[in-house]
Design an enzyme around this catalytic site. Structure first.
Site, short mmCIF file in Angstrom:
data_model
loop_
_atom_site.label_atom_id
_atom_site.label_comp_id
_atom_site.label_asym_id
_atom_site.label_seq_id
_atom_site.Cartn_x
_atom_site.Cartn_y
_atom_site.Cartn_z
N ILE A 52 10.05 26.39 62.13
CA ILE A 52 10.15 25.73 60.93
C ILE A 52 8.84 25.89 60.23
O ILE A 52 8.68 26.38 58.97
CB ILE A 52 10.87 24.41 60.89
CG1 ILE A 52 12.34 24.58 61.56
CG2 ILE A 52 10.83 23.75 59.59
CD1 ILE A 52 13.00 23.35 61.33
N ASP A 103 -4.71 19.62 69.75
CA ASP A 103 -3.40 18.47 70.35
C ASP A 103 -3.57 17.17 69.26
O ASP A 103 -4.39 16.67 68.94
CB ASP A 103 -3.49 18.01 71.39
CG ASP A 103 -2.44 17.38 71.81
OD1 ASP A 103 -1.84 16.78 71.29
OD2 ASP A 103 -2.10 17.51 73.25
N SER A 135 10.39 15.32 59.19
CA SER A 135 11.06 14.34 60.25
C SER A 135 12.34 14.92 60.61
O SER A 135 12.36 16.23 60.81
CB SER A 135 11.03 13.04 59.24
OG SER A 135 11.60 12.08 60.05
N LYS A 147 10.82 9.21 64.68
CA LYS A 147 10.90 9.70 63.32
C LYS A 147 11.17 8.62 62.13
O LYS A 147 10.69 8.73 61.11
CB LYS A 147 12.43 10.58 63.04
CG LYS A 147 11.97 11.93 63.89
CD LYS A 147 10.76 12.72 63.62
CE LYS A 147 10.69 14.39 64.16
NZ LYS A 147 9.57 15.03 63.99
#
Ligand code: COA
Length: 314
Positions: free
Chosen positions: A32, A80, A173, A191
């Site tokens: 995405i 990270d 999210s 989320k």
């Protein structure tokens, strides 16, 4: 490998709207986020994507750079989001090498399916650390640059700023916490935290001209998320429950991203843009119930067999 434009961007956007702009994206090698960044690069931006996997991140950066001749895309691996110092260094390198940091996509996330009874404290913490703390670390590492960019690219809402937009952050999210979902306790909690963080950034940083919004993707086809979280044999039934009748595409998330970073969204702040074909609203649909969705609606049949059915007029 160059990806055909129609796989990651609609025709409605004007080439060059993000000229001289720089996007910084965590989780940028993912399916995405890479489409989001590719769309921005196509429209003129340069980019820095960061991720844990060195080879995957560097390879994706090269690939995204093919979206526009002359594009600069840096891929920084071994970053990270749980480690603030690696993020701080990456943001500084992005601003130094590319000249600014105008847009941020906080996209890094962790997910797997597990019932609470099989979810150790450390498993829960890992997802909280990646999603919530990682997004917070991303905000902290990039805020000074975003504030600088926002200051340079303010709009009065009528006249577009001649140098375009800047100082914007998008958090990627999800929708699962709107209704709740079994096997996703850790991600639902995380989320919800990401959404709250995005809103807090909008409130506290809005006065500097920064906008902070959330994109909540629904089920998007061909993504790492779908591979990790759905069985192929369940897809037909899942698609039936989506009002749009199909999975979304990464292009549809990229288009939402372009909108939120563009001059068209100057006054959108602290908002969530759900891109899910209406999917979360049908979580309550009973797939094996009498009034099958959407077949019953499309059939012209009349509700029968319940006391609340339509009565014939006497
Ligand atoms: N079910 C239950 N527990 C799991 C799990 C699963 N499928 N996968 C990992 N865990 C647990 C581990 O057992 C460990 O807990 P423990 O120490 O009590 O045994 C804990 O989660 C951390 O696992 P670890 O592999 O050490 O973490 P990591 O930091 O290397 O990886 C994850 C983070 C767990 C989120 C991993 O799934 C990941 O890296 N995912 C890739 C990115 C991703 O998920 N993207 C989202 C796309 S939608």
């Amino acid at each position: 490998m160059p990806v055909p434009k129609n796989e990651y961007l609609s025709e409605v956007w004007k080439d060059g709207i993000f000229n001289n702009k720089v996007v910084f994206c965590t989780g940028g090698a993912g399916t995405i986020c890479s489409a989001q960044v590719r769309a921005l690069v196509h429209l003129g931006a340069n980019a820095c994507i960061v991720g844990r996997n060195v080879e995957k991140t560097e390879r994706m950066a090269k690939d995204i750079a093919t979206a526009r001749s002359g594009a600069k895309v840096i891929g920084l691996g071994a970053v990270d989001v749980r480690d603030p110092s690696s993020l701080n260094k990456a943001a500084a390198r992005c601003a130094t090498e590319l000249g600014s940091l105008d847009f941020v996509i906080a996209g890094a996330a962790g997910n797997f399916l597990a019932p609470m009874t099989q979810l150790s404290t450390n498993a829960f913490k890992s997802v909280m650390d990646i999603d919530v703390l990682g997004s917070y670390n991303t905000v902290k590492a990039t805020l000074p640059y975003l504030a600088q960019s926002a200051g340079k690219h303010r709009s009065d809402g009528t006249t577009p700023c001649p140098s375009g937009t800047g100082g914007r952050i998008i958090f990627v999210s999800a929708t699962i916490h709107y209704t709740g979902l079994p096997l996703q306790t850790h991600v639902s909690v995380a989320k919800a935290g990401v959404d709250a963080l995005a809103q807090a950034v909008a409130i506290e940083q809005g006065p500097l001209g920064i906008t902070s919004n959330v994109i909540a993707p629904g089920p998007i086809g061909g993504t790492e998320g779908m591979e990790r979280l759905a069985r192929p044999e369940d897809l037909t039934a899942s698609k039936k429950r989506i009002p749009a009748g199909r999975l979304g595409t990464v292009k549809e998330i990229a288009d939402a991203t372009v909108y939120l970073f563009s001059d068209a969204a100057n006054y959108v702040n602290g908002e969530t843009l759900v891109v899910d074909g209406g999917a979360w609203r049908t979580h309550g649909v009973n797939p094996s119930g009498s009034f099958q969705y959407p077949d019953f609606l499309l059939s012209d049949e009349v509700v029968a067999g319940v006391k609340g059915g339509k009565k014939a007029k006497l």
